[in-house]
Design a protein around this motif. Structure first.
Motif, PDB file in Angstrom:
ATOM      1  N   GLY A 167     -14.786   5.640  -2.257  1.00 50.99           N
ATOM      2  CA  GLY A 167     -15.241   4.417  -2.908  1.00 50.99           C
ATOM      3  C   GLY A 167     -14.234   3.703  -3.784  1.00 50.99           C
ATOM      4  O   GLY A 167     -14.593   2.759  -4.508  1.00 50.99           O
ATOM      5  N   ASN A 168     -12.960   4.112  -3.748  1.00 54.41           N
ATOM      6  CA  ASN A 168     -11.958   3.389  -4.524  1.00 54.41           C
ATOM      7  C   ASN A 168     -11.681   2.025  -3.891  1.00 54.41           C
ATOM      8  O   ASN A 168     -11.779   1.863  -2.670  1.00 54.41           O
ATOM      9  CB  ASN A 168     -10.664   4.198  -4.599  1.00 54.41           C
ATOM     10  N   GLN A 169     -11.335   1.072  -4.726  1.00 50.92           N
ATOM     11  CA  GLN A 169     -11.064  -0.289  -4.266  1.00 50.92           C
ATOM     12  C   GLN A 169      -9.720  -0.729  -4.847  1.00 50.92           C
ATOM     13  O   GLN A 169      -9.450  -0.523  -6.034  1.00 50.92           O
ATOM     14  CB  GLN A 169     -12.183  -1.230  -4.735  1.00 50.92           C
ATOM     15  N   PHE A 183       0.758   8.163  -5.696  1.00 47.17           N
ATOM     16  CA  PHE A 183      -0.174   9.295  -5.604  1.00 47.17           C
ATOM     17  C   PHE A 183       0.571  10.571  -5.244  1.00 47.17           C
ATOM     18  O   PHE A 183       0.375  11.624  -5.869  1.00 47.17           O
ATOM     19  CB  PHE A 183      -1.246   8.980  -4.560  1.00 47.17           C
ATOM     20  N   GLN A 184       1.420  10.500  -4.237  1.00 47.19           N
ATOM     21  CA  GLN A 184       2.151  11.686  -3.788  1.00 47.19           C
ATOM     22  C   GLN A 184       3.041  12.257  -4.892  1.00 47.19           C
ATOM     23  O   GLN A 184       3.081  13.470  -5.118  1.00 47.19           O
ATOM     24  CB  GLN A 184       2.984  11.347  -2.556  1.00 47.19           C
ATOM     25  N   MET A 185       3.757  11.393  -5.595  1.00 47.27           N
ATOM     26  CA  MET A 185       4.643  11.863  -6.653  1.00 47.27           C
ATOM     27  C   MET A 185       3.844  12.342  -7.861  1.00 47.27           C
ATOM     28  O   MET A 185       4.199  13.338  -8.506  1.00 47.27           O
ATOM     29  CB  MET A 185       5.611  10.748  -7.062  1.00 47.27           C
ATOM     30  N   GLY A 186       2.743  11.666  -8.159  1.00 48.67           N
ATOM     31  CA  GLY A 186       1.939  12.051  -9.302  1.00 48.67           C
ATOM     32  C   GLY A 186       1.313  13.423  -9.157  1.00 48.67           C
ATOM     33  O   GLY A 186       1.072  14.117 -10.148  1.00 48.67           O
ATOM     34  N   PHE A 187       1.058  13.823  -7.905  1.00 50.10           N
ATOM     35  CA  PHE A 187       0.448  15.129  -7.643  1.00 50.10           C
ATOM     36  C   PHE A 187       1.439  16.115  -7.013  1.00 50.10           C
ATOM     37  O   PHE A 187       1.025  17.153  -6.484  1.00 50.10           O
ATOM     38  CB  PHE A 187      -0.774  14.971  -6.731  1.00 50.10           C
ATOM     39  N   SER A 188       2.726  15.800  -7.073  1.00 46.66           N
ATOM     40  CA  SER A 188       3.722  16.641  -6.410  1.00 46.66           C
ATOM     41  C   SER A 188       3.802  18.044  -6.997  1.00 46.66           C
ATOM     42  O   SER A 188       4.197  18.989  -6.295  1.00 46.66           O
ATOM     43  CB  SER A 188       5.104  15.972  -6.481  1.00 46.66           C
ATOM     44  N   ASP A 189       3.428  18.205  -8.265  1.00 44.35           N
ATOM     45  CA  ASP A 189       3.469  19.530  -8.886  1.00 44.35           C
ATOM     46  C   ASP A 189       2.072  20.040  -9.243  1.00 44.35           C
ATOM     47  O   ASP A 189       1.925  20.943 -10.065  1.00 44.35           O
ATOM     48  CB  ASP A 189       4.347  19.493 -10.145  1.00 44.35           C
ATOM     49  N   TYR A 190       1.060  19.469  -8.610  1.00 45.11           N
ATOM     50  CA  TYR A 190      -0.321  19.859  -8.898  1.00 45.11           C
ATOM     51  C   TYR A 190      -0.600  21.237  -8.320  1.00 45.11           C
ATOM     52  O   TYR A 190      -0.011  21.630  -7.305  1.00 45.11           O
ATOM     53  CB  TYR A 190      -1.268  18.826  -8.292  1.00 45.11           C
ATOM     54  N   PHE A 191      -1.516  21.982  -8.971  1.00 45.46           N
ATOM     55  CA  PHE A 191      -1.765  23.354  -8.520  1.00 45.46           C
ATOM     56  C   PHE A 191      -2.539  23.405  -7.208  1.00 45.46           C
ATOM     57  O   PHE A 191      -2.572  24.441  -6.545  1.00 45.46           O
ATOM     58  CB  PHE A 191      -2.505  24.153  -9.610  1.00 45.46           C
ATOM     59  N   LEU A 192      -3.167  22.289  -6.815  1.00 42.35           N
ATOM     60  CA  LEU A 192      -3.777  22.185  -5.497  1.00 42.35           C
ATOM     61  C   LEU A 192      -2.907  21.273  -4.634  1.00 42.35           C
ATOM     62  O   LEU A 192      -2.444  20.231  -5.104  1.00 42.35           O
ATOM     63  CB  LEU A 192      -5.187  21.612  -5.592  1.00 42.35           C
ATOM     64  N   LYS A 193      -2.712  21.664  -3.403  1.00 40.31           N
ATOM     65  CA  LYS A 193      -1.879  20.865  -2.506  1.00 40.31           C
ATOM     66  C   LYS A 193      -2.586  19.556  -2.176  1.00 40.31           C
ATOM     67  O   LYS A 193      -3.707  19.557  -1.666  1.00 40.31           O
ATOM     68  CB  LYS A 193      -1.580  21.647  -1.226  1.00 40.31           C
ATOM     69  N   MET A 194      -1.923  18.438  -2.470  1.00 41.11           N
ATOM     70  CA  MET A 194      -2.522  17.122  -2.244  1.00 41.11           C
ATOM     71  C   MET A 194      -1.741  16.310  -1.209  1.00 41.11           C
ATOM     72  O   MET A 194      -1.997  15.127  -1.034  1.00 41.11           O
ATOM     73  CB  MET A 194      -2.577  16.352  -3.561  1.00 41.11           C
ATOM     74  N   GLU A 195      -0.791  16.937  -0.546  1.00 41.27           N
ATOM     75  CA  GLU A 195       0.005  16.221   0.441  1.00 41.27           C
ATOM     76  C   GLU A 195      -0.850  15.856   1.646  1.00 41.27           C
ATOM     77  O   GLU A 195      -1.637  16.663   2.137  1.00 41.27           O
ATOM     78  CB  GLU A 195       1.185  17.072   0.888  1.00 41.27           C
ATOM     79  N   MET A 196      -0.688  14.625   2.115  1.00 40.15           N
ATOM     80  CA  MET A 196      -1.418  14.159   3.291  1.00 40.15           C
ATOM     81  C   MET A 196      -0.718  12.926   3.835  1.00 40.15           C
ATOM     82  O   MET A 196      -0.027  12.212   3.085  1.00 40.15           O
ATOM     83  CB  MET A 196      -2.873  13.833   2.926  1.00 40.15           C
ATOM     84  N   PRO A 197      -0.872  12.639   5.122  1.00 44.65           N
ATOM     85  CA  PRO A 197      -0.287  11.412   5.679  1.00 44.65           C
ATOM     86  C   PRO A 197      -0.921  10.179   5.041  1.00 44.65           C
ATOM     87  O   PRO A 197      -2.051  10.235   4.545  1.00 44.65           O
ATOM     88  CB  PRO A 197      -0.629  11.506   7.175  1.00 44.65           C
ATOM     89  N   ILE A 198      -0.215   9.077   5.073  1.00 48.86           N
ATOM     90  CA  ILE A 198      -0.710   7.863   4.462  1.00 48.86           C
ATOM     91  C   ILE A 198      -2.028   7.401   5.085  1.00 48.86           C
ATOM     92  O   ILE A 198      -2.913   6.874   4.406  1.00 48.86           O
ATOM     93  CB  ILE A 198       0.357   6.740   4.526  1.00 48.86           C
ATOM     94  N   THR A 208      -4.402   9.340   6.294  1.00 53.09           N
ATOM     95  CA  THR A 208      -5.472  10.174   5.746  1.00 53.09           C
ATOM     96  C   THR A 208      -5.803   9.753   4.325  1.00 53.09           C
ATOM     97  O   THR A 208      -6.975   9.677   3.935  1.00 53.09           O
ATOM     98  CB  THR A 208      -5.046  11.654   5.774  1.00 53.09           C
ATOM     99  N   PHE A 209      -4.778   9.481   3.540  1.00 53.58           N
ATOM    100  CA  PHE A 209      -4.968   9.023   2.160  1.00 53.58           C
ATOM    101  C   PHE A 209      -5.799   7.749   2.125  1.00 53.58           C
ATOM    102  O   PHE A 209      -6.764   7.622   1.360  1.00 53.58           O
ATOM    103  CB  PHE A 209      -3.608   8.799   1.512  1.00 53.58           C
ATOM    104  N   GLN A 210      -5.465   6.797   2.966  1.00 48.22           N
ATOM    105  CA  GLN A 210      -6.180   5.522   2.977  1.00 48.22           C
ATOM    106  C   GLN A 210      -7.628   5.704   3.429  1.00 48.22           C
ATOM    107  O   GLN A 210      -8.560   5.163   2.816  1.00 48.22           O
ATOM    108  CB  GLN A 210      -5.475   4.520   3.885  1.00 48.22           C
ATOM    109  N   PHE A 214       0.828  -1.199   0.000  1.00 50.32           N
ATOM    110  CA  PHE A 214       0.000   0.000   0.000  1.00 50.32           C
ATOM    111  C   PHE A 214       0.868   1.257   0.000  1.00 50.32           C
ATOM    112  O   PHE A 214       0.481   2.287  -0.551  1.00 50.32           O
ATOM    113  CB  PHE A 214      -0.947   0.022   1.203  1.00 50.32           C
ATOM    114  N   GLU A 215       2.048   1.167   0.585  1.00 50.81           N
ATOM    115  CA  GLU A 215       2.963   2.312   0.587  1.00 50.81           C
ATOM    116  C   GLU A 215       3.317   2.738  -0.834  1.00 50.81           C
ATOM    117  O   GLU A 215       3.519   3.926  -1.105  1.00 50.81           O
ATOM    118  CB  GLU A 215       4.230   1.978   1.371  1.00 50.81           C
ATOM    119  N   ASP A 216       3.381   1.773  -1.758  1.00 49.80           N
ATOM    120  CA  ASP A 216       3.682   2.106  -3.152  1.00 49.80           C
ATOM    121  C   ASP A 216       2.519   2.863  -3.792  1.00 49.80           C
ATOM    122  O   ASP A 216       2.732   3.788  -4.589  1.00 49.80           O
ATOM    123  CB  ASP A 216       3.983   0.840  -3.949  1.00 49.80           C
TER     124      ASP A 216
END
Length: 283
Positions: free
Chosen positions: A46-48, A19-34, A36-38, A12-14
């Motif tokens: 609803g993601n599976q 996700f973190q790297m894919g949104f690292s340069d996104y115009f909205l801040k998407m950083e969050m602890p793992i 919170t993400f889960q 799951f860490e991968d």
């Protein structure tokens, strides 16, 4: 060589790191602890994991597509919860390949449509999805109410507002069936949320008004039976909630709904710059 693997059989860490790297340069801040993400992306969103795919370059996660299946508005739907690629690996066909796996999941699970939300300013993503066959169907807008240190919704003393339960609201699904409700305000979504309060107005034994609101002031559902509208029921429910929950601001998201938008504007909600499109692909 890029490899594509179902997220149910990887660490799951991968998934989180992709996700973190894919949104690292996104115009909205998407950083969050793992954690919170889960909780967020694999809870109410609803993601599976078994409906999601990750791309690897050797052992390094470089791309991700999240998916989840629900009967959304009585249609078996695969929603794309996110699609992202590491900045150094873009424009190499990874997103398109991830999408192929995503669509295959929809077909294997007898989905009748695919669905996603995208920021209206993200032209690159919009054009990408259009080339895949998606069409823009709804505008998803956000409104906010803030009136100093208090909210001045007026309570009509002739209207009795009382706390109700989620089951009471769920029973309204027959009335909501023909109203488009965005994914994050759907009954399936809010059923998985914590810290929500429900208010209602009855005429005898009939529920004629309902409000679902969080302790932070986010409104998920505000509904009045059509024959009872323009009688201050919605405003009275919101007034009751703001007083009992001691709220200083309110927010709500919704798609094309002229009646509700007019209600919000009348009560001094302000439309926010943030906006999304809802895009659909029939199968």
């Amino acid at each position: 060589m890029i490899n594509y693997i179902n997220c149910s059989i990887v660490r799951f860490e991968d998934v989180y790191n992709a996700f973190q790297m894919g949104f690292s340069d996104y115009f909205l801040k998407m950083e969050m602890p793992i954690e919170t993400f889960q909780a967020k992306f694999f809870g109410p969103e609803g993601n599976q994991l078994d409906k999601s795919y990750i791309a690897y370059d050797d052992v390094n996660p470089v791309g991700l597509i999240l998916g989840g299946i629900r009967n959304y508005e009585n249609i078996r739907t695969l929603r794309c919860g996110t699609l992202c690629v590491h900045p150094d690996y873009r424009d190499q066909g990874i997103a398109k390949e991830l999408y192929k796996y995503h669509k295959q999941i929809a077909l294997e699970n007898n989905c009748k449509q695919m669905f996603l939300e995208v920021m209206v300013v993200n032209n690159k993503a919009i054009n990408f999805y259009k080339k895949l066959g998606y069409e823009i169907i709804y505008n998803l807008n956000y409104y906010r109410y803030h009136q100093g240190n208090s909210i001045d919704f007026k309570l009509d003393s002739s209207i009795k507002v009382q706390e109700i339960t989620f089951e009471d609201v769920k029973a309204l699904s027959v009335y909501l069936a023909d109203i488009h409700i965005n994914w994050q305000n759907s009954l399936d979504y809010i059923e998985l949320l914590d810290n929500l309060t429900y208010y209602g107005v009855y005429d005898g034994t009939k529920l004629v008004g309902a409000l679902c609101i969080s302790l932070q002031g986010n409104i998920y559902i505000v509904w009045t039976k059509p024959s009872y509208r323009h009688k201050h029921i919605a405003a009275s429910m919101i007034a009751t909630a703001t007083r009992k929950l001691n709220l200083s601001e309110l927010s709500i998201s919704l798609t094309n709904n002229a009646s509700l938008i007019n209600f919000l504007l009348k009560h001094n909600f302000k439309k926010q710059e943030l906006a999304q499109y809802e895009m659909y692909l029939p199968l």
